[in-house]
Design a protein around this motif. Structure first.
Motif, PDB file in Angstrom:
ATOM      1  N   VAL A 151       0.759  -1.318   0.097  1.00 33.30           N
ATOM      2  CA  VAL A 151      -0.348   0.298   0.255  1.00 33.30           C
ATOM      3  C   VAL A 151       0.836   0.927   0.567  1.00 33.30           C
ATOM      4  O   VAL A 151       1.354   1.819   0.878  1.00 33.30           O
ATOM      5  N   ALA A 152       0.678   2.166  -1.072  1.00 31.61           N
ATOM      6  CA  ALA A 152       1.525   2.684  -1.401  1.00 31.61           C
ATOM      7  C   ALA A 152       0.927   4.094  -1.228  1.00 31.61           C
ATOM      8  O   ALA A 152       0.032   4.535  -1.693  1.00 31.61           O
ATOM      9  N   VAL A 153       1.801   4.905  -0.028  1.00 25.30           N
ATOM     10  CA  VAL A 153       0.864   6.118   0.332  1.00 25.30           C
ATOM     11  C   VAL A 153       1.902   7.522  -0.316  1.00 25.30           C
ATOM     12  O   VAL A 153       3.126   7.673  -0.201  1.00 25.30           O
ATOM     13  N   ASP A 154       1.053   8.284  -0.987  1.00 26.78           N
ATOM     14  CA  ASP A 154       0.838   9.182  -2.430  1.00 26.78           C
ATOM     15  C   ASP A 154       1.098  10.795  -0.732  1.00 26.78           C
ATOM     16  O   ASP A 154       0.336  11.118  -1.311  1.00 26.78           O
ATOM     17  N   ALA A 155       2.287  10.690  -0.364  1.00 28.24           N
ATOM     18  CA  ALA A 155       2.628  11.569   0.647  1.00 28.24           C
ATOM     19  C   ALA A 155       1.884  13.067   0.037  1.00 28.24           C
ATOM     20  O   ALA A 155       1.328  13.785   0.984  1.00 28.24           O
ATOM     21  N   PRO A 156       2.569  13.377  -0.617  1.00 27.41           N
ATOM     22  CA  PRO A 156       2.958  14.813  -1.406  1.00 27.41           C
ATOM     23  C   PRO A 156       1.568  14.756  -1.078  1.00 27.41           C
ATOM     24  O   PRO A 156       1.232  16.717  -1.509  1.00 27.41           O
ATOM     25  N   THR A 157       0.194  14.077  -1.353  1.00 27.06           N
ATOM     26  CA  THR A 157      -1.238  14.587  -1.958  1.00 27.06           C
ATOM     27  C   THR A 157      -1.161  14.863  -0.158  1.00 27.06           C
ATOM     28  O   THR A 157      -2.338  15.747  -0.707  1.00 27.06           O
ATOM     29  N   TYR A 158      -1.264  15.092   0.418  1.00 29.35           N
ATOM     30  CA  TYR A 158      -2.407  15.600   1.429  1.00 29.35           C
ATOM     31  C   TYR A 158      -1.392  16.727   1.441  1.00 29.35           C
ATOM     32  O   TYR A 158      -1.743  17.560   2.978  1.00 29.35           O
ATOM     33  N   ALA A 159       0.029  17.097   1.476  1.00 28.64           N
ATOM     34  CA  ALA A 159       0.437  18.584   1.305  1.00 28.64           C
ATOM     35  C   ALA A 159      -0.529  19.275   0.497  1.00 28.64           C
ATOM     36  O   ALA A 159       0.146  20.637   0.306  1.00 28.64           O
ATOM     37  N   GLY A 160      -1.535  19.185   0.108  1.00 25.84           N
ATOM     38  CA  GLY A 160      -1.925  19.713  -0.956  1.00 25.84           C
ATOM     39  C   GLY A 160      -0.911  19.908  -2.812  1.00 25.84           C
ATOM     40  O   GLY A 160      -1.413  20.404  -3.495  1.00 25.84           O
TER      41      GLY A 160
END
Length: 395
Positions: free
Chosen positions: A344-353
């Motif tokens: 399960v790869a978390v696309d972390a930058p999308t949580y910073a907009g």
């Protein structure tokens, strides 16, 4: 200065004026104020020694995003007070207050409480006398902890159930639990269905015998949650780590409901391992542990999933991380020897907009090796991300 102290000084001033002016009315007024001050002081001592407050336990496990209702019960000489106010603190969420009702109960309602273990206290009681001259504060120094659980998505299907691509472009489905398996035979009892009869044994013994069934052993699955602080993005309650925790909870709970043994591994510097065999006490302990998860530095993710690591022999492995490059080699190696692997790869930058990232070389490599993939992005429902087809995750 308190009101009672001010009333005492005023009484002295009135008596001094009465002596200078020779006024009987002022003498009566001064003595009245003095008696009121003494009565207020006596009342304060009486109330302080006669009031106790007890926090009531929270009903049911609170879940993040839902209102949290705290309740306290006041006992003692509360009828001596004109107003009683309960003020308490819930961790970093600050203080809240409520009036104590005629029944001695006070209720504080906090809206949309985030996940975590929140320290409750210290609290205070503010008690006002009937004359309004004195206000007493009683400290409620007993501290406790309120655990607010993460919201667990209801998953009907998992991305790992779509299987991996085998040779020739054919899909090789992941082996599913087999349900009940024969354990032995016993004598037939009236009313049992004939389909349960074991005919070969019945013919050999000359009487009806039925199969005894028990839950077949399930292959264990390990779900590894990466909590590396450097890979977390977003605000608390809506961060990449919060969604990762919800995803881990949803995957573990789904397997527990299917009677599959699951290991929840929280990849902190001192990893926490929780064995979940059912949706009962094991699950409660695991989800409470997830509620307390905080970002950490120097996490041992690579060592946990290494081929010779502690999880190397687990038949099925699911890793939830925003750093797929750290575990890519281990997952490809597992798949090469026939062990099921999923990411399960978390696309972390999308949580910073930021906009979603395109397919990386690491993800394409994992896809080509047959690793089941899912991608978590901000704003995408977890049920969709964890239940969708693997091909959608890469594309």
């Amino acid at each position: 200065m308190s009101r009672s102290g001010g009333a005492g000084i005023l009484a002295l001033c009135v008596l001094a004026a009465a002596w200078l002016l020779g006024s009987t009315a002022l003498v009566i007024l001064g003595f009245g104020l003095g008696l009121a001050t003494l009565a207020a002081s006596f009342w304060a001592r009486l109330v302080t020694n006669g009031l106790t407050v007890e926090r009531r336990p929270v009903e049911g496990p609170p879940v993040e995003g839902d209102p949290l209702l705290l309740e306290a019960q006041l006992d003692g000489r509360r009828r001596l007070a004109s107003r009683v106010e309960w003020r308490d603190r819930l961790g970093t969420l600050g203080e809240a207050d409520a009036l104590v009702g005629p029944d001695g109960r006070a209720r504080i309602r906090l809206e949309s409480v985030p996940r975590g273990r929140h320290r409750l206290g210290p609290g205070r009681l503010r008690v006002t006398d009937p004359l309004g001259l004195t206000r007493v504060e009683i400290l409620v120094d007993r501290e406790s902890t309120v655990t607010v659980r993460p919201r667990v998505p209801q998953l009907d299907t998992l991305f790992t159930e779509t299987g991996a691509w085998g040779e020739g472009g054919r899909r090789a489905l992941v082996r599913r639990p087999s349900g009940l398996e024969p354990h032995g035979v016993r004598e037939y009892q009236e009313g049992e269905p004939l389909r349960a009869v074991h005919w070969p044994t019945s013919a050999r013994r000359g009487e009806l015998m039925v199969r005894e069934l028990e839950d077949a052993p399930r292959d264990s699955i390990a779900v590894v949650l990466d909590v590396e602080a450097g890979a977390v993005a977003g605000v608390r309650g809506d961060s990449s780590l919060d969604d990762s925790i919800r995803a881990a909870a949803g995957i573990v709970r789904t397997h527990a409901l299917r009677s599959r043994r699951a290991l929840l591994v929280i990849g902190a510097p001192q990893p926490g391992v929780h064995s979940v065999r059912s949706a009962g006490r094991d699950w409660d302990e695991a989800v409470d542990a997830l509620a307390a998860v905080e970002p950490a530095a120097a996490t041992p993710l690579r060592d946990l999933v290494a081929a010779r690591g502690p999880l190397g022999s687990v038949p099925e492995l699911v890793v939830i991380t925003a750093r797929p490059e750290v575990v890519a080699d281990a997952l490809v190696a597992r798949t090469a020897v026939g062990r099921s692997s999923a990411l399960v790869a978390v696309d972390a930058p999308t949580y910073a907009g930021r906009p979603p990232a395109g397919p990386s070389a690491v993800m394409l490599r994992l896809d080509a090796a047959g690793v089941a993939l899912a991608v978590l992005r901000h704003g995408t429902p977890l049920e969709e991300a964890l239940g969708g087809l693997r091909a959608r995750a890469v594309g």
